[in-house]
Scaffold this motif. Sequence first.
Motif, PDB file in Angstrom:
ATOM      1  N   LEU A 140       0.911  -1.337   0.074  1.00 28.26           N
ATOM      2  CA  LEU A 140      -0.045   0.011  -0.048  1.00 28.26           C
ATOM      3  C   LEU A 140       1.004   1.347  -0.074  1.00 28.26           C
ATOM      4  O   LEU A 140       0.558   2.131  -0.968  1.00 28.26           O
ATOM      5  N   LEU A 141       2.031   1.245   0.988  1.00 29.02           N
ATOM      6  CA  LEU A 141       2.550   2.586   0.788  1.00 29.02           C
ATOM      7  C   LEU A 141       3.473   2.728  -0.175  1.00 29.02           C
ATOM      8  O   LEU A 141       3.911   3.767  -0.559  1.00 29.02           O
ATOM      9  N   GLU A 142       4.120   1.756  -0.946  1.00 30.25           N
ATOM     10  CA  GLU A 142       4.809   1.696  -2.142  1.00 30.25           C
ATOM     11  C   GLU A 142       3.872   2.354  -3.306  1.00 30.25           C
ATOM     12  O   GLU A 142       4.487   3.189  -3.810  1.00 30.25           O
ATOM     13  N   ALA A 143       2.649   1.915  -3.333  1.00 32.60           N
ATOM     14  CA  ALA A 143       1.819   2.418  -4.105  1.00 32.60           C
ATOM     15  C   ALA A 143       1.648   3.959  -4.075  1.00 32.60           C
ATOM     16  O   ALA A 143       1.174   4.667  -5.062  1.00 32.60           O
ATOM     17  N   ILE A 144       1.258   4.307  -2.871  1.00 31.55           N
ATOM     18  CA  ILE A 144       1.338   5.704  -2.530  1.00 31.55           C
ATOM     19  C   ILE A 144       2.466   6.617  -2.800  1.00 31.55           C
ATOM     20  O   ILE A 144       2.482   7.572  -3.174  1.00 31.55           O
ATOM     21  N   SER A 145       3.388   5.833  -2.526  1.00 29.26           N
ATOM     22  CA  SER A 145       4.853   6.597  -2.502  1.00 29.26           C
ATOM     23  C   SER A 145       5.227   6.797  -4.286  1.00 29.26           C
ATOM     24  O   SER A 145       5.706   7.929  -4.502  1.00 29.26           O
ATOM     25  N   ASP A 146       4.694   5.748  -4.817  1.00 26.56           N
ATOM     26  CA  ASP A 146       5.125   5.885  -6.320  1.00 26.56           C
ATOM     27  C   ASP A 146       4.416   7.240  -6.892  1.00 26.56           C
ATOM     28  O   ASP A 146       4.961   7.675  -7.729  1.00 26.56           O
ATOM     29  N   GLY A 147       3.277   7.709  -6.276  1.00 26.51           N
ATOM     30  CA  GLY A 147       2.566   9.226  -6.647  1.00 26.51           C
ATOM     31  C   GLY A 147       3.228  10.190  -5.871  1.00 26.51           C
ATOM     32  O   GLY A 147       2.333  11.413  -6.062  1.00 26.51           O
ATOM     33  N   PHE A 148       4.352  10.122  -5.411  1.00 26.32           N
ATOM     34  CA  PHE A 148       4.817  11.483  -4.819  1.00 26.32           C
ATOM     35  C   PHE A 148       4.770  12.776  -5.487  1.00 26.32           C
ATOM     36  O   PHE A 148       4.976  12.774  -6.546  1.00 26.32           O
ATOM     37  N   GLY A 149       4.398  13.733  -4.842  1.00 24.34           N
ATOM     38  CA  GLY A 149       3.900  14.926  -5.513  1.00 24.34           C
ATOM     39  C   GLY A 149       2.652  15.505  -6.089  1.00 24.34           C
ATOM     40  O   GLY A 149       2.339  16.472  -6.591  1.00 24.34           O
ATOM     41  N   GLN A 150       1.591  14.214  -6.424  1.00 27.87           N
ATOM     42  CA  GLN A 150       0.516  14.484  -7.040  1.00 27.87           C
ATOM     43  C   GLN A 150      -0.237  15.049  -5.994  1.00 27.87           C
ATOM     44  O   GLN A 150      -0.192  14.903  -4.731  1.00 27.87           O
TER      45      GLN A 150
END
Length: 188
Positions: A140-150
């Motif tokens: 879950l946190l990897e998926a959220i981290s992939d969108g950093f800055g959005q």
Amino acid sequence: VGRVTAGVKRTAVGLSEIRGAFRIATLHADAPRMQMRALNWLLSTPNDPCSFDGAVIVINPKSGAFEISTAGDVGAALIVSPGKPKALRIPDSPAVGNGQSIEYKGGTGKIGDGETLVLFSAGTTAAKDESGDELGERRLLEAISDGFGQSADTLMADVAADLAAYLKNPAAPDDITILLANRPAQAG
């Protein structure tokens, strides 16, 4: 973000008590750890048990400064530059309602420009795909981290698409709740 565990009638009463306690704490500007303490005192009833796993957070929208307290099984993280999760969950903090003498701890931090604060229920990480593989906190946190800055809405749409195999299961064992608070990057 939270989950109440009790019998049907006690859950209804517990939700009312939680809502009332949040309103009073907001009027008094109580710190999240004090809100947890007050909730714990209200929900600790030996003859009619009710527990609350959750997070209480107060964020200053102008500065991004925040105070947080967590209890029981709830997820909390700050996705910091360059897209790395920093855990915010207070370790060894029991669910609210397990005894009036429990003291809850709090933490502080700041949501920086472009960073995202995420809260999620235990049911989110327990969600399974069709083969029975659990989503888990790391994924879950990897998926959220992939969108950093959005922005939070774009990030949530991307996360939902990335994790569709886990989030679409109608027989999820528990609620699936994700809350994102994003502080936009300042133009510079």
